[in-house]
Motif scaffolding. Sequence first.
Motif, mmCIF file in Angstrom:
data_model
loop_
_atom_site.group_PDB
_atom_site.id
_atom_site.type_symbol
_atom_site.label_atom_id
_atom_site.label_comp_id
_atom_site.label_asym_id
_atom_site.label_seq_id
_atom_site.Cartn_x
_atom_site.Cartn_y
_atom_site.Cartn_z
ATOM 1 N N PHE A 130 0.924 -1.292 -0.017
ATOM 2 C CA PHE A 130 0.030 0.044 0.012
ATOM 3 C C PHE A 130 0.772 1.318 0.073
ATOM 4 N N VAL A 131 0.646 2.047 -0.976
ATOM 5 C CA VAL A 131 1.373 3.354 -0.985
ATOM 6 C C VAL A 131 0.484 4.547 -0.351
ATOM 7 N N ALA A 132 -0.642 4.888 -1.040
ATOM 8 C CA ALA A 132 -1.532 5.895 -0.481
ATOM 9 C C ALA A 132 -3.066 5.995 -0.957
ATOM 10 N N ALA A 133 -3.782 6.689 -0.259
ATOM 11 C CA ALA A 133 -5.127 6.716 -0.457
ATOM 12 C C ALA A 133 -5.814 7.794 -0.421
ATOM 13 N N ALA A 134 -6.969 7.961 -0.976
ATOM 14 C CA ALA A 134 -7.715 9.496 -0.757
ATOM 15 C C ALA A 134 -9.009 9.368 -0.998
ATOM 16 N N ASN A 135 -9.922 10.162 -0.168
ATOM 17 C CA ASN A 135 -11.272 10.110 -0.528
ATOM 18 C C ASN A 135 -11.582 11.097 -1.593
ATOM 19 N N TRP A 136 -12.920 11.333 -1.971
ATOM 20 C CA TRP A 136 -13.340 11.874 -3.141
ATOM 21 C C TRP A 136 -12.752 13.150 -3.473
ATOM 22 N N ASN A 137 -12.497 14.008 -2.598
ATOM 23 C CA ASN A 137 -12.179 15.495 -2.568
ATOM 24 C C ASN A 137 -10.459 15.432 -2.254
ATOM 25 N N GLY A 138 -9.862 14.348 -1.904
ATOM 26 C CA GLY A 138 -8.745 14.566 -1.325
ATOM 27 C C GLY A 138 -8.488 15.221 0.136
ATOM 28 N N TYR A 139 -9.425 15.411 0.646
ATOM 29 C CA TYR A 139 -9.020 15.941 2.053
ATOM 30 C C TYR A 139 -8.601 15.003 3.113
ATOM 31 N N ILE A 140 -9.194 13.588 3.083
ATOM 32 C CA ILE A 140 -8.731 12.425 3.736
ATOM 33 C C ILE A 140 -8.007 11.560 3.082
ATOM 34 N N ARG A 141 -6.601 11.380 3.711
ATOM 35 C CA ARG A 141 -5.431 10.895 3.047
ATOM 36 C C ARG A 141 -4.942 9.810 3.824
ATOM 37 N N ASP A 142 -4.233 8.763 3.575
ATOM 38 C CA ASP A 142 -3.678 7.934 4.360
ATOM 39 C C ASP A 142 -2.530 7.404 3.273
ATOM 40 N N TYR A 143 -1.339 7.239 4.092
ATOM 41 C CA TYR A 143 -0.080 6.706 3.477
ATOM 42 C C TYR A 143 0.594 5.378 4.021
ATOM 43 N N GLY A 144 1.205 4.777 3.158
ATOM 44 C CA GLY A 144 2.129 3.657 3.763
ATOM 45 C C GLY A 144 3.328 4.305 4.528
ATOM 46 N N ASP A 145 3.877 3.732 5.527
ATOM 47 C CA ASP A 145 4.820 4.120 6.320
ATOM 48 C C ASP A 145 6.032 4.578 5.542
ATOM 49 N N SER A 146 6.537 3.705 4.604
ATOM 50 C CA SER A 146 7.830 3.772 3.692
ATOM 51 C C SER A 146 7.568 5.030 2.994
ATOM 52 N N VAL A 147 6.472 5.760 2.706
ATOM 53 C CA VAL A 147 6.520 6.689 1.713
ATOM 54 C C VAL A 147 5.979 8.121 2.443
ATOM 55 N N LYS A 148 5.569 8.072 3.752
ATOM 56 C CA LYS A 148 5.093 9.324 4.311
ATOM 57 C C LYS A 148 6.125 10.499 4.502
ATOM 58 N N GLY A 149 5.680 11.723 4.050
ATOM 59 C CA GLY A 149 6.897 12.794 4.076
ATOM 60 C C GLY A 149 7.481 12.983 2.761
#
Length: 121
Positions: free
Chosen positions: A46-65
Amino acid sequence: VQLLASGGGLAQAGGSLNLSCAASGGTLSRYIMGWFRQAPGKEREFVAAANWNGYIRDYGDSVKGRFTISRHHTKNTMDLRMNDLRPEDTAVYYCAAKFSKVVGKAGYDYWGQGTLVTVSS
């Protein structure tokens, strides 16, 4: 839902690349969209995900920042800006979508064809 990823290529360590995913065939505002990657001989990550407007995001630990996901819901597209690339980021990157309200790494139903990112040291 059909997904088409683009933008992969070759970059040097410390460099940047931008991936894009174009979506069609559904009401994309109801879908979570995300990025995954798979390196040779390794499991999909898993790398990253976002809701429909991009306001809610999640990232995999290896790519955060270093990586930033964004969505452009009026255009049904999604981008992944990858900065400070490392050789270990080398992988095939896939965009994915799920009919859900929960941003995260599980439960994706639709997958694009993948685009190769190669980072040289």
